[in-house]
Design a protein around this motif. Structure first.
Motif, PDB file in Angstrom:
ATOM      1  N   LEU A 209      40.972   3.239  13.781  1.00 29.42           N
ATOM      2  CA  LEU A 209      42.095   2.415  13.343  1.00 29.42           C
ATOM      3  C   LEU A 209      43.386   3.216  13.201  1.00 29.42           C
ATOM      4  O   LEU A 209      44.435   2.643  12.927  1.00 29.42           O
ATOM      5  N   CYS A 210      43.309   4.527  13.300  1.00 31.78           N
ATOM      6  CA  CYS A 210      44.517   5.345  13.252  1.00 31.78           C
ATOM      7  C   CYS A 210      44.351   6.516  14.223  1.00 31.78           C
ATOM      8  O   CYS A 210      43.285   6.702  14.810  1.00 31.78           O
ATOM      9  N   THR A 222      32.237  -4.581   8.443  1.00 31.57           N
ATOM     10  CA  THR A 222      33.171  -5.643   8.023  1.00 31.57           C
ATOM     11  C   THR A 222      32.460  -6.977   7.863  1.00 31.57           C
ATOM     12  O   THR A 222      33.055  -8.036   8.056  1.00 31.57           O
ATOM     13  N   ARG A 325      53.800  -1.962   6.130  1.00 31.65           N
ATOM     14  CA  ARG A 325      52.356  -2.162   6.314  1.00 31.65           C
ATOM     15  C   ARG A 325      51.779  -1.160   7.317  1.00 31.65           C
ATOM     16  O   ARG A 325      50.683  -0.622   7.117  1.00 31.65           O
ATOM     17  N   MET A 329      49.239   1.661   6.129  1.00 30.89           N
ATOM     18  CA  MET A 329      47.926   1.694   6.783  1.00 30.89           C
ATOM     19  C   MET A 329      47.612   3.109   7.277  1.00 30.89           C
ATOM     20  O   MET A 329      46.500   3.631   7.077  1.00 30.89           O
ATOM     21  N   THR A 333      44.632   5.460   5.510  1.00 26.89           N
ATOM     22  CA  THR A 333      43.471   5.875   6.311  1.00 26.89           C
ATOM     23  C   THR A 333      43.319   7.399   6.331  1.00 26.89           C
ATOM     24  O   THR A 333      42.225   7.913   6.562  1.00 26.89           O
ATOM     25  N   ASN A 345      43.103  -1.376   5.221  1.00 24.35           N
ATOM     26  CA  ASN A 345      43.719  -2.593   5.742  1.00 24.35           C
ATOM     27  C   ASN A 345      43.949  -3.614   4.635  1.00 24.35           C
ATOM     28  O   ASN A 345      45.042  -4.186   4.501  1.00 24.35           O
ATOM     29  N   THR A 346      42.936  -3.845   3.792  1.00 21.84           N
ATOM     30  CA  THR A 346      43.066  -4.832   2.712  1.00 21.84           C
ATOM     31  C   THR A 346      44.128  -4.406   1.710  1.00 21.84           C
ATOM     32  O   THR A 346      44.937  -5.227   1.260  1.00 21.84           O
ATOM     33  N   GLU A 433      49.715  -2.682  13.097  1.00 21.33           N
ATOM     34  CA  GLU A 433      48.395  -3.105  12.631  1.00 21.33           C
ATOM     35  C   GLU A 433      47.652  -3.892  13.712  1.00 21.33           C
ATOM     36  O   GLU A 433      48.260  -4.492  14.591  1.00 21.33           O
ATOM     37  N   HIS A 436      41.627  -8.018  12.565  1.00 19.30           N
ATOM     38  CA  HIS A 436      40.202  -7.812  12.361  1.00 19.30           C
ATOM     39  C   HIS A 436      39.451  -8.446  13.544  1.00 19.30           C
ATOM     40  O   HIS A 436      39.913  -9.438  14.123  1.00 19.30           O
ATOM     41  N   CYS A 440      42.836 -12.931  12.568  1.00 15.11           N
ATOM     42  CA  CYS A 440      43.925 -12.555  11.658  1.00 15.11           C
ATOM     43  C   CYS A 440      44.147 -13.566  10.543  1.00 15.11           C
ATOM     44  O   CYS A 440      45.015 -13.369   9.704  1.00 15.11           O
ATOM     45  N   ASP A 443      44.208 -12.401   6.849  1.00 12.95           N
ATOM     46  CA  ASP A 443      45.430 -11.713   6.416  1.00 12.95           C
ATOM     47  C   ASP A 443      46.473 -12.721   5.942  1.00 12.95           C
ATOM     48  O   ASP A 443      47.138 -12.516   4.919  1.00 12.95           O
TER      49      ASP A 443
END
Length: 740
Positions: A209-210, A222, A325, A329, A333, A345-346, A433, A436, A440, A443
């Motif tokens: 994710l990063c 998840t 955001r 994020m 991370t 993320n949350t 971002e 998921h 989405c 979110d």
């Protein structure tokens, strides 16, 4: 006793004899005396001037604005002048009385010549009724005494509470439908095939994710998030969105009927705002000339350009929240704390929502000043036109303030971020971002839930506490010691009016925007309740709870904590009705877009009917969405990562020789172009959007046609009144004056 009935009270500091402020005050009071006003002075820590208008002013008002036929039928009409009318007429004259220095009361208050001007809360039978039946928490679920509200605060305030009560009543049906939608989703919380596939995907390893220090991760991590998503995003959501489009129309059409009934019973159906203002101007100054209608294309162009610039600023703030955001994020991370990195993320979504709420609070103040400035540039002809112009501008600014960030999350999040090896970056550094794998819509759900809960809880608490604390401080600030003599002016020892005037002065001040603020708050809430309700079915329930409290909170503020509002006439809720109708159309478009773009409803349906085992092999015994998750993920060879991407290869069982990882998109593995399935889904989204919006708009039009704006009883009553008036006119026609 009649001598002690005062229409208005003016409050001033005690100025030195011969000072500029004292001279200006005397000039203004002299102008009132020339018009026949009775003025009474009481001195305490401040100077209080009670003002009472002469009776002939109200006779003129009734003569100008009363129907000639009703005057013939009721010769004693001049004897019966409502208190609300007295206050309204006197307020207009006070605001438009000009001194020899060409200064009005507004100018004098700016220069601190006068501190306040207000009508009085009086201890009367009607105030006791309102305090007992309305302005207390014990009557939370009782019907509002609208007629008493009208007799005390005027038609405009009464119509606001009638509308708010009607809206709250209609919210019961929307809230029940929303609860049913969530209940329907809860039944598939653990049984949804899509959720099961995510929870069972122990061997589906996703791309990091990063860019730095982020490991590959397993899709099954998840699981809970996926279950929540599919509790919101299911077939019931589509039905609920259509229901809310119809509900919004039915609500407004039924309100129009209710308004027509109320306006007719109050004899306001034919009342005209322009005629009212012209009559008051002539009563104040018989030499008054009306201000003619004008239009300047140059002014309109300047106002339009400045309004667009302001909207661009508001959209820019939404972009800043997007950047926050993305940066949050990335930083979370990288955090060494496993809790932060695991739920990055949350946390980014939640803190972004809180930051969004703070920007709403700050920008509301800015929007207010900008909208007033633009109204001054336009130079509206009347106060009614000024209020309408201001309403449109402040609503537009507030709409973009509240919804720009939501629009990004709903329609752009995860769709403009690129793909592994070719990510879109902010300033070439931070990745945008991603959605998921289950969509989405969660979110958007979180963002709306945080904003609505914060707005309703914090706003209501502050709405009540600030006036309460301010009132208590004003009471303590007032010195109890009575002044005897000062500057050679005598004071009555024990004046019966003194206690009443002081008690009213200690209350919090009101202004012409006090009621406007209440309208704006509820209309913005109505926008949240309708526009993105497909993503947050609990919005009507939160609005219902808020409004039940809001009605009585406003009542307590108006009766116990604030000075009396100047009663104003109105036959409807004004331009707010057009604003609500515009929101209804936006709700159809917004919910159609949420289902077509944000939701996974369309991709799932395309998969079921074109790519699933049911479609390819006629396996009707299994769930047709079986295999959807695997089908919705694309493959990416890890050697194609960008050079600065350093993914951790720490996942147990992951060998360096493994070449491909997964990410959410419909792209070919060789050249990363969109697959045929992507274009099938794109076409289906577009077709659904067009179909949904056309069907919803057609249903809205049919509902608007099916429910008449004016009830049959009201139409018949107006018809009979016209017939009776014409018959009476015919009797006055002299036979010898008829030609022929």
């Amino acid at each position: 006793q009649n001598e002690e009935k005062w229409d208005f009270v003016l409050v001033s500091d005690i100025h030195e004899m011969g000072s500029e402020k004292e001279i200006k005050r005397k000039k203004f009071l002299d102008e009132l005396s020339k018009k026949g006003f009775t003025i009474k002075k009481i001195e305490d820590t401040k100077l209080f001037y009670g003002v009472r208008a002469p009776q002939h002013i109200f006779w003129k008002y009734q003569c100008l604005l009363t129907n000639p036929n009703s005057r013939q039928q009721n010769s004693s009409a001049y004897q019966d002048i409502p208190v609300t009318t007295r206050i309204r007429v006197v307020h207009f004259i006070l605001q438009n009385t000009v001194t020899s220095d060409l200064e009005k009361l507004h100018d004098l208050m700016k220069k601190k010549v006068f501190e306040a001007a207000f009508p009085l809360h009086k201890k009367e039978e009607i105030t006791e009724i309102l305090k007992k039946k309305w302005a207390r928490w014990r009557v939370l679920f009782k019907e509002q005494p609208i007629e008493e509200i009208r007799c005390y605060f005027g038609e405009k305030v009464a119509l606001y509470f009638a509308w708010l009560g009607w809206y709250t009543y209609m919210l019961i049906f929307a809230a029940l439908a929303g609860l049913a939608t969530v209940a329907a989703g809860a039944t598939v919380f653990s049984s949804s095939q899509v959720s099961k596939e995510i929870c069972d995907a122990n061997d589906t390893i996703m791309c990091p994710l990063c860019d730095q220090n982020c490991s590959f991760w397993v899709l099954s991590d998840t699981c809970t998030y996926a279950k929540v998503t599919h509790m919101i995003d299911n077939e019931a959501t589509v039905v609920f969105a259509m229901f809310m489009a119809i509900w919004a129309t039915v609500f407004l059409e039924l309100w129009k009927r209710e308004r027509a009934t109320v306006a007719t019973s109050w004899d306001l159906y034919g009342w005209d705002e322009d005629e009212e203002e012209l009559a008051l101007q002539l009563i104040n100054n018989p030499q008054h000339e009306p201000r003619l209608y004008q239009h300047s294309y140059f002014r309109s162009t300047i106002v339009l350009i400045l309004a667009l610039l302001m909207i661009m600023v508001l959209i820019g703030i939404a972009h800043a929240l997007v950047i926050y955001r993305a940066v949050a994020m990335a930083l979370l991370t990288h955090s060494e704390a496993s809790l932060l990195s695991k739920h990055a993320n949350t946390i980014a979504v939640m803190t972004g929502a809180v930051l969004h709420y703070i920007t709403i609070i700050v920008m509301t103040k800015v929007n207010w000043h900008v909208a007033l400035f633009l109204c001054d540039l336009e130079k509206p002809r009347t106060s009614f036109q000024r209020e309408n112009n201001f309403t449109v501008k402040i609503f537009l600014f507030q709409f973009f303030t509240n919804f720009s960030s939501l629009i990004y999350i709903a329609f752009f999040l995860g769709r403009i971020n690129g793909y592994p090896g070719h990510y879109v970056r902010i300033a070439g550094h931070w990745r945008l971002e991603e959605c998921h794998p289950s969509g989405c819509i969660t979110d958007l759900f979180i963002q709306m839930a945080v904003i609505m809960v914060l707005k309703q809880t914090i706003s209501n608490i502050m709405e009540y506490l600030i006036p309460l604390i301010s009132h208590q401080l004003r009471k303590k600030k007032k010195a109890p010691k009575r002044r005897s003599l000062m500057l050679g002016e005598e004071e009555e020892a024990e004046d019966p009016c003194k206690r009443q005037w002081l008690k009213n002065y200690e209350l919090n001040e009101v202004n012409i925007f006090s009621l406007f603020n209440e309208y704006l708050e509820i209309v913005i809430q109505y926008s949240f309740t309708t526009i993105f309700v497909a993503a947050f079915p609990l919005a009507p329930l939160l609005a219902l709870i808020n409004n039940v409290i809001e009605i009585h909170l406003d009542a307590i503020k108006m009766m116990r904590l604030r000075r009396r509002m100047v009663p104003r006439k109105a036959k409807d809720i004004g331009i707010w009705l057009q604003v609500l109708e515009a929101i209804g159309i936006l709700a159809v478009i917004g919910n159609g877009l949420v289902i077509a773009i944000t939701s996974d409803f369309i991709p799932v349906q395309v998969y079921k009917y074109m790519y699933s085992p049911c479609a390819r092999e006629n396996h009707t015994s299994m769930d047709c969405s079986t295999g959807y998750i695997n089908n919705s993920l694309s493959v990416f060879p890890i050697w194609n990562f960008e050079p600065h991407t350093k993914a951790r290869m720490e996942w147990a069982g992951l060998a360096p020789t493994e070449l491909c990882r997964r990410y959410r998109d419909y792209r070919n593995a060789d050249d990363y172009t969109y697959t045929v399935q992507f274009w099938h889904i794109f076409t289906a989204r577009l077709a659904f959007l067009i179909l949904f919006e056309h069907v919803a708009l057609c249903v809205k039009l049919i509902a608007a046609w099916y429910i008449p704006d004016v009830p049959r009883k009201v139409k018949n009553k107006l018809l009979m009144e016209k017939h009776s008036n014409l018959r009476n006119e015919l009797r006055w026609v002299m036979p010898w004056k008829v030609p022929g």
